[in-house]
Design a protein around this motif. Structure first.
Motif, PDB file in Angstrom:
ATOM      1  N   THR A   4       0.841  -1.195   0.000  1.00 57.24           N
ATOM      2  CA  THR A   4       0.000   0.000   0.000  1.00 57.24           C
ATOM      3  C   THR A   4       0.881   1.252   0.000  1.00 57.24           C
ATOM      4  O   THR A   4       0.476   2.278  -0.531  1.00 57.24           O
ATOM      5  CB  THR A   4      -0.938   0.024   1.221  1.00 57.24           C
ATOM      6  N   ARG A   8       0.416   4.321  -2.482  1.00 56.18           N
ATOM      7  CA  ARG A   8       0.327   5.719  -2.041  1.00 56.18           C
ATOM      8  C   ARG A   8       1.311   6.585  -2.835  1.00 56.18           C
ATOM      9  O   ARG A   8       0.991   7.708  -3.230  1.00 56.18           O
ATOM     10  CB  ARG A   8       0.606   5.814  -0.540  1.00 56.18           C
ATOM     11  N   GLN A  67      -8.261  -5.533 -10.778  1.00 56.11           N
ATOM     12  CA  GLN A  67      -9.459  -4.842 -10.281  1.00 56.11           C
ATOM     13  C   GLN A  67      -9.209  -4.345  -8.854  1.00 56.11           C
ATOM     14  O   GLN A  67      -9.550  -3.217  -8.505  1.00 56.11           O
ATOM     15  CB  GLN A  67     -10.670  -5.777 -10.322  1.00 56.11           C
ATOM     16  N   ALA A  71      -8.898  -0.333  -7.677  1.00 56.08           N
ATOM     17  CA  ALA A  71      -9.785   0.249  -6.667  1.00 56.08           C
ATOM     18  C   ALA A  71      -8.949   0.870  -5.542  1.00 56.08           C
ATOM     19  O   ALA A  71      -9.243   1.968  -5.068  1.00 56.08           O
ATOM     20  CB  ALA A  71     -10.726  -0.820  -6.118  1.00 56.08           C
ATOM     21  N   LEU A  72      -7.870   0.172  -5.141  1.00 57.12           N
ATOM     22  CA  LEU A  72      -7.012   0.699  -4.076  1.00 57.12           C
ATOM     23  C   LEU A  72      -6.350   2.001  -4.512  1.00 57.12           C
ATOM     24  O   LEU A  72      -6.253   2.952  -3.729  1.00 57.12           O
ATOM     25  CB  LEU A  72      -5.951  -0.343  -3.686  1.00 57.12           C
ATOM     26  N   ILE A  75      -8.777   4.803  -4.312  1.00 53.28           N
ATOM     27  CA  ILE A  75      -8.943   5.230  -2.917  1.00 53.28           C
ATOM     28  C   ILE A  75      -7.766   6.114  -2.506  1.00 53.28           C
ATOM     29  O   ILE A  75      -7.953   7.180  -1.908  1.00 53.28           O
ATOM     30  CB  ILE A  75      -9.065   3.991  -1.999  1.00 53.28           C
ATOM     31  N   GLN A  78      -8.052   9.576  -3.953  1.00 56.09           N
ATOM     32  CA  GLN A  78      -9.050  10.385  -3.246  1.00 56.09           C
ATOM     33  C   GLN A  78      -8.495  10.862  -1.905  1.00 56.09           C
ATOM     34  O   GLN A  78      -8.792  11.964  -1.461  1.00 56.09           O
ATOM     35  CB  GLN A  78     -10.359   9.600  -3.095  1.00 56.09           C
TER      36      GLN A  78
ATOM     37  N   ARG B  37      -8.938  -9.192   4.388  1.00 58.62           N
ATOM     38  CA  ARG B  37      -7.608  -8.827   3.884  1.00 58.62           C
ATOM     39  C   ARG B  37      -7.706  -7.631   2.937  1.00 58.62           C
ATOM     40  O   ARG B  37      -6.954  -6.661   3.043  1.00 58.62           O
ATOM     41  CB  ARG B  37      -6.997 -10.015   3.136  1.00 58.62           C
ATOM     42  N   LEU B  38      -8.683  -7.677   2.032  1.00 56.23           N
ATOM     43  CA  LEU B  38      -8.839  -6.604   1.056  1.00 56.23           C
ATOM     44  C   LEU B  38      -9.218  -5.290   1.750  1.00 56.23           C
ATOM     45  O   LEU B  38      -8.654  -4.231   1.455  1.00 56.23           O
ATOM     46  CB  LEU B  38      -9.909  -6.981   0.027  1.00 56.23           C
ATOM     47  N   LEU B  41      -6.334  -3.594   3.475  1.00 57.20           N
ATOM     48  CA  LEU B  41      -5.488  -2.830   2.551  1.00 57.20           C
ATOM     49  C   LEU B  41      -6.107  -1.454   2.302  1.00 57.20           C
ATOM     50  O   LEU B  41      -5.426  -0.433   2.331  1.00 57.20           O
ATOM     51  CB  LEU B  41      -5.337  -3.569   1.216  1.00 57.20           C
ATOM     52  N   ALA B  42      -7.423  -1.454   2.061  1.00 56.01           N
ATOM     53  CA  ALA B  42      -8.103  -0.183   1.803  1.00 56.01           C
ATOM     54  C   ALA B  42      -8.002   0.739   3.014  1.00 56.01           C
ATOM     55  O   ALA B  42      -7.793   1.949   2.877  1.00 56.01           O
ATOM     56  CB  ALA B  42      -9.561  -0.433   1.446  1.00 56.01           C
ATOM     57  N   GLU B  44      -5.673   1.076   5.043  1.00 56.70           N
ATOM     58  CA  GLU B  44      -4.361   1.732   5.120  1.00 56.70           C
ATOM     59  C   GLU B  44      -4.296   2.965   4.217  1.00 56.70           C
ATOM     60  O   GLU B  44      -3.439   3.824   4.399  1.00 56.70           O
ATOM     61  CB  GLU B  44      -3.257   0.753   4.686  1.00 56.70           C
ATOM     62  N   LEU B  45      -5.165   3.034   3.230  1.00 60.07           N
ATOM     63  CA  LEU B  45      -5.094   4.106   2.237  1.00 60.07           C
ATOM     64  C   LEU B  45      -6.215   5.131   2.373  1.00 60.07           C
ATOM     65  O   LEU B  45      -6.079   6.262   1.916  1.00 60.07           O
ATOM     66  CB  LEU B  45      -5.147   3.506   0.824  1.00 60.07           C
ATOM     67  N   GLU B  46      -7.306   4.737   2.991  1.00 61.57           N
ATOM     68  CA  GLU B  46      -8.518   5.555   3.026  1.00 61.57           C
ATOM     69  C   GLU B  46      -8.320   6.915   3.691  1.00 61.57           C
ATOM     70  O   GLU B  46      -7.639   7.001   4.713  1.00 61.57           O
ATOM     71  CB  GLU B  46      -9.567   4.822   3.867  1.00 61.57           C
ATOM     72  N   PRO B  47      -8.958   7.944   3.163  1.00 57.89           N
ATOM     73  CA  PRO B  47      -8.976   9.223   3.875  1.00 57.89           C
ATOM     74  C   PRO B  47      -9.933   9.126   5.072  1.00 57.89           C
ATOM     75  O   PRO B  47     -10.688   8.154   5.194  1.00 57.89           O
ATOM     76  CB  PRO B  47      -9.520  10.192   2.831  1.00 57.89           C
ATOM     77  N   ILE B  54     -15.366   6.884  -2.320  1.00 60.15           N
ATOM     78  CA  ILE B  54     -14.567   5.849  -1.642  1.00 60.15           C
ATOM     79  C   ILE B  54     -15.372   4.553  -1.557  1.00 60.15           C
ATOM     80  O   ILE B  54     -14.870   3.467  -1.852  1.00 60.15           O
ATOM     81  CB  ILE B  54     -14.175   6.314  -0.218  1.00 60.15           C
ATOM     82  N   GLU B  57     -15.334   2.476  -4.612  1.00 56.39           N
ATOM     83  CA  GLU B  57     -14.097   1.721  -4.820  1.00 56.39           C
ATOM     84  C   GLU B  57     -13.974   0.564  -3.838  1.00 56.39           C
ATOM     85  O   GLU B  57     -13.432  -0.486  -4.175  1.00 56.39           O
ATOM     86  CB  GLU B  57     -12.884   2.652  -4.728  1.00 56.39           C
ATOM     87  N   LEU B  58     -14.468   0.745  -2.619  1.00 56.10           N
ATOM     88  CA  LEU B  58     -14.450  -0.360  -1.652  1.00 56.10           C
ATOM     89  C   LEU B  58     -15.264  -1.532  -2.198  1.00 56.10           C
ATOM     90  O   LEU B  58     -14.892  -2.697  -2.024  1.00 56.10           O
ATOM     91  CB  LEU B  58     -15.033   0.093  -0.306  1.00 56.10           C
ATOM     92  N   ALA B  60     -15.847  -2.170  -5.483  1.00 54.57           N
ATOM     93  CA  ALA B  60     -15.108  -2.760  -6.607  1.00 54.57           C
ATOM     94  C   ALA B  60     -14.000  -3.667  -6.060  1.00 54.57           C
ATOM     95  O   ALA B  60     -13.702  -4.726  -6.622  1.00 54.57           O
ATOM     96  CB  ALA B  60     -14.514  -1.663  -7.487  1.00 54.57           C
ATOM     97  N   LEU B  61     -13.409  -3.248  -4.948  1.00 52.79           N
ATOM     98  CA  LEU B  61     -12.338  -4.023  -4.309  1.00 52.79           C
ATOM     99  C   LEU B  61     -12.889  -5.302  -3.685  1.00 52.79           C
ATOM    100  O   LEU B  61     -12.413  -6.413  -3.974  1.00 52.79           O
ATOM    101  CB  LEU B  61     -11.678  -3.150  -3.236  1.00 52.79           C
TER     102      LEU B  61
END
Lengths: 419, 419
Positions: A4, A8, A67, A71-72, A75, A78, B37-38, B41-42, B44-47, B54, B57-58, B60-61
């Motif tokens: 990740t 980033r 895919q 998506a990651l 995110i 954003q 797990r997916l 990961l999100a 760790e990146l999410e605002p 968002i 994309e979550l 789609a992930l």
């Protein structure tokens, strides 16, 4: 893309381009190791026979890797304050033929992407995949993300397609073999096509073909460059693959030296020199789905001739067996099959070869001075390839690199080993 | 589904049903741990702010988890010699509204599935996901695969929908609390709906609602049952959720006992007993997106009254704060907010309660004999719930289980601890 943290960094790099006023479409690959992980799961379940029904499911499976990374990345973008949206292959849509696991792109509808770009969004498109006419998910095969990126750039008539990879450009040869190999600032599309087909692993050959067909300027640059370097510097980095042959490029007769290590040579000796004999031998090989690369047929002597050809090393044993079992019995007495599983092909490539004579002879002289025996030769308008014993490959590449004036400053420190 | 070994066992189980002449559609969940797990990961990146962009994309992930397990199952089925094909939500298509991460199914087109069934294939449909009107990928939220399975069964007018889960059916209560809880061979749809809404985790409540709306017979059975048990035995195993209320079911007044542990009680004391006072308090709570469960208002005394309600424990502190800051100042002097973050709700459920009086009083008497103080009561046609101190929850459930004649043979050995 790896962790990740790398995702980033990609987002930050994209943000830098967007802030400079560019509209950006990103085509990410799967996260590092993900495609292998998925296919390893499938391998545990697969039947012995890989049918089309299995290949269809392998594609549906493998397509999830891109895919997820797309998506990651959406995110992460954003989180950087940019509008962004991810599209799968079917959402674009990217239309392909139905050759599961190695599909070819037939058309890309750029409308959905354009609409989102106009709304100021960064558009992320899953690479490596599309759908066929019956809405089945297809994938383009290994390295397909590069091809997707080029095809999408073509569909959108993008100014430039940047390929971020694990090397910082195209080199005169593999820097792991020649420490003072130079990065090329630009290379012609035709030379790149030759290099890709002759063993350079920088770009997948189909992505180069696509770039050629639609005249998409490609730039190969490093994904390891820090994301926050100056934009102008980044825009000039790497290697530009161009359609304009400027004077500077004309100066270098040879632009690069490519080589392969995984080849094998097979010779069928003492075959009757009758019409159709080459077909009788090579047709049987082709029917077994074995790809043949270089072929030479010796001058006939006493109504007999020798035919030699190269195959991928993985096909060596199978080819020998096939010839012994199916072909030799038909060719009559005195026919013999011999082979060498340890050969390499070294190629010099350069559009300057069109207008400069003596390039091939410089190559042969150089190799002769190093006592490297040339087993086969094949040429085209802008390349000359020789097949040699594998043990000479580094020596051959280094001496040719020097002979054609490609040596730069030593860039790569060879680590010293003690003991 | 867990490992590939578990996927292989699912394939073998399906093959058994197919060989007995059934047409089968399978709706697999993601491999065990994959969705988490997916989403990790999100995370760790999410605002900080989770916008609709968002959430899109979550989805789609997260949707990739089921796509991968479906493709793997299709491969495993083909390895068992069965024709099979996987469909993603958009390939069916399963149409939903646009509420990303908690979308609702609007319609399912059964045509593609039917066509493949007619060709003799096992059809695998990715659960948990669909597409909205604009072709965005949506997911149904946790446990959504059950809902997908029921909705697809409804669309295809399937004979029965089998839900393979980690328990082998619906029990009179949680066997971890009451060792001699019994598995119910059948339960009415209405009772199952109450149990699901009152804390039983066997089925997601929306899947039960869907089954009710379209009258899909559901069977809950265990995915841990060996795949090679006799088919007739498997077909009778688990718990059937039925729409036919047979005599046998009428005999049991109470079918099951459900309970929750994660509730909290808040009381606003000494509020003026004027019209709209409940709205003034609970409206503020609802506006903050806090869900209120049980509500009671005491009899008025001297023009003052007390209002108590329960919320999820996770909302407890926030609700207290909100009332102190926003509501109490408006209610005038003498108003006081108190709470208890450690309460539980215990519910008895049974369609027999419709025709049998005295069920509630048996419940209250039983709890009284055990000195369990009832703090709140709420009833409906086929259930009675009481709110009690959390420390009494096991005691209450066990004594009610005995009082309503639900005890069976002891099934579960309570492990003995030494020292």
């Amino acid at each position: 893309m790896g962790s990740t943290e790398r995702i980033r960094n990609v987002a930050r790099r994209v943000a830098k381009w967007v802030k400079a006023g560019h509209q950006i479409v990103v085509v990410p690959s799967a996260m590092s190791g993900e495609t292998n992980r998925l296919l390893a799961l499938a391998a545990e379940l697969e039947p012995a026979q890989r049918t089309d029904g299995i290949r269809r499911e392998l594609d549906a499976l493998a397509a999830t890797g891109e895919q997820a990374s797309s998506a990651l990345l959406a995110i992460a973008l954003q989180a950087e304050g940019l509008g962004s949206i991810s599209f799968t292959g079917w959402q674009v849509p990217v239309r392909t033929d139905s050759s599961y696991t190695k599909a070819r792109i037939e058309s890309i509808d750029g409308e959905n992407i354009r609409q989102q770009l106009q709304q100021g969004k960064v558009v992320i498109v899953t690479g490596f995949q599309g759908i066929d006419a019956d809405h089945n998910i297809t994938t383009l095969g290994r390295g397909g993300s590069d091809t997707s990126a080029v095809a999408i750039a073509a569909a959108l008539q993008a100014d430039e397609c940047l390929i971020y990879t694990d090397v910082d450009g195209v080199y005169t040869t593999d820097p792991r073999v020649v420490a003072n190999a130079k990065r090329l600032k630009s290379i012609s599309f035709e030379e790149m096509l030759e290099l890709a087909s002759l063993g350079s692993k920088v770009l997948q050959i189909r992505s180069v073909e696509f770039a050629g067909k639609y005249r998409v300027p490609l730039r190969v640059l490093s994904s390891f460059t820090p994301w926050d370097i100056d934009l102008a510097e980044e825009a000039r980095s790497g290697t530009l693959i161009t359609f304009e042959e400027d004077e500077k490029m004309e100066k270098a007769v040879v632009s690069g030296i490519a080589f392969t290590r995984d080849e094998a040579k097979i010779s069928v000796l003492g075959v009757p020199d009758t019409p159709g004999i080459a077909y009788q031998i090579l047709g049987a090989v082709a029917d077994a789905n074995i790809e043949v690369d270089v072929i030479i047929q010796n001058l006939s002597k006493d109504g007999k001739t020798d035919l030699s050809f190269t195959v991928t090393r993985g096909d060596y044993e199978r080819t020998l067996q096939l010839l012994q079992d199916k072909v030799v019995p038909k060719l009559g007495e005195g026919t013999k099959v011999v082979g060498n599983p340890n050969i390499s092909k070294v190629s010099i490539v350069g559009i300057g070869m069109r207008s400069h004579s003596g390039v091939a002879s410089t190559m042969f002289r150089t190799l002769s001075q190093e006592n490297v025996n040339i087993q086969m030769i094949t040429t085209s308008e802008i390349k000359t390839s020789v097949v040699i014993d594998e043990k000479y490959v580094e020596l051959a590449v280094r001496s040719l690199h020097t002979a054609f004036g490609l040596d730069g400053d030593t860039r790569i420190e060879v680590p010293q080993r003690n003991g």
